[in-house]
Design a protein around this motif. Structure first.
Motif, mmCIF file in Angstrom:
data_model
loop_
_atom_site.group_PDB
_atom_site.id
_atom_site.type_symbol
_atom_site.label_atom_id
_atom_site.label_comp_id
_atom_site.label_asym_id
_atom_site.label_seq_id
_atom_site.Cartn_x
_atom_site.Cartn_y
_atom_site.Cartn_z
ATOM 1 N N SER A 240 0.828 -1.092 -0.024
ATOM 2 C CA SER A 240 0.126 0.109 0.021
ATOM 3 C C SER A 240 0.797 1.288 0.128
ATOM 4 N N TYR A 245 -1.122 4.659 -1.833
ATOM 5 C CA TYR A 245 -2.453 4.600 -1.042
ATOM 6 C C TYR A 245 -2.132 5.322 0.525
ATOM 7 N N HIS A 250 -7.108 1.925 2.867
ATOM 8 C CA HIS A 250 -7.477 2.690 1.653
ATOM 9 C C HIS A 250 -7.140 1.557 0.469
ATOM 10 N N MET A 251 -6.121 0.878 0.558
ATOM 11 C CA MET A 251 -5.691 0.068 -0.583
ATOM 12 C C MET A 251 -6.960 -1.001 -0.633
#
Length: 282
Positions: A240, A245, A250-251
């Motif tokens: 990530s 990210y 979030h990823m």
């Protein structure tokens, strides 16, 4: 103004196409604006659905059926989409690279996004259609398509006034796995942010921000396709971070948006399907 940048072409992936068949034949081109050709038969004994995921590409997909052949020009999807789920049908496909110079008469790139248009409505070449859809010979289908296409490609390359800018933007995005900012592209090229957005949207059919997001997802797919399930948990945070990210959550959220699953479940599906054994490179 634009400096030199080494070309780095992403290889777009549609993993669920592979997982719906026992054998997925692939001929990698990476030239003439084409990523690769592919063919497969959607088999009824395999219960997985034929799902397209975002890749920023345009495909031409031929259903080579004796009774009801058809062909569609398929733009990129922006979310996982069930498509062409016809059982026991033989398909031949052409996947163009993101930003391919090949354009279709009277159709803008943005009109193709999340859309499929009948091939013969756009490319009125009944002979090409009949030669491809009446055959099951992968090499012959490739040859027939390239004989017609390469002449068009040469002409398109000559007339595209945005060619250098387009190539620079695409290479900048792919080399950074979609992490580059629009203002950075503007600064590097000497154009305004507004002009970059306008030109990019015209040539790719997507805003540069959305396209960067799709390319980052495609890079993530490439990484996960090579990652063992047991190594996933210890590598997610690092992956990530490398892909830009905000964090691991979030990823995972972005990945779920584009696949309706998590990286962990995706790798499990690859293993269960014996993904790599299904792909036959010719």
């Amino acid at each position: 103004m634009m400096g030199e940048i080494k070309e780095n072409i992403i290889s777009p992936k549609q993993p669920y196409f592979v997982m719906t068949t026992s054998h997925y034949y692939k001929a990698v081109i990476m030239n003439y604006g084409i990523s690769h050709f592919y063919c497969f038969t959607k088999e009824d004994i395999i219960e997985r659905q034929f799902i397209a995921v975002p890749d920023g590409c345009v495909d031409i997909l031929f259903c080579c059926d004796d009774k009801a052949p058809y062909a569609h020009i398929c733009g990129t999807v922006l979310r996982p989409t069930l498509t062409h789920n016809n059982e026991n049908k033989y398909f031949f496909g052409v996947r163009f690279l993101p930003g391919s110079p090949f354009k279709f008469e009277n159709i803008t790139m943005s009109e193709l996004v999340e859309n499929e248009i009948p091939f013969l409505e756009v490319i009125k070449d009944n002979e090409l259609f009949e030669k491809i859809t009446s055959s099951r010979d992968f090499n012959y289908q490739i040859q027939v398509f390239l004989e017609r296409y390469i002449k068009l490609y040469a002409n398109l390359n000559e007339v595209n006034k945005y060619k250098d800018l387009k190539k620079y933007m695409l290479n900048s995005i792919t080399q950074t796995a979609g992490k580059i900012k629009i203002n950075e592209l503007a600064e590097a090229t000497g154009y305004s942010v507004r002009y970059i957005n306008k030109t990019f949207s015209k040539e790719f059919g997507l805003s540069p921000k959305v396209f960067c997001k799709l390319m980052r997802f495609q890079y993530l797919l490439s990484i996960l396709n090579e990652l063992d399930k047991d190594m996933l948990e210890s590598n997610l945070a690092q992956i990530s971070m490398e892909l830009g990210y905000y964090d691991q959550s979030h990823m995972i959220k972005d990945f779920h948006e584009f696949t309706n699953t998590t990286p962990k479940m995706y790798i499990k599906a690859l293993k269960e399907a014996e993904y790599k054994k299904r792909i036959i490179i010719i």
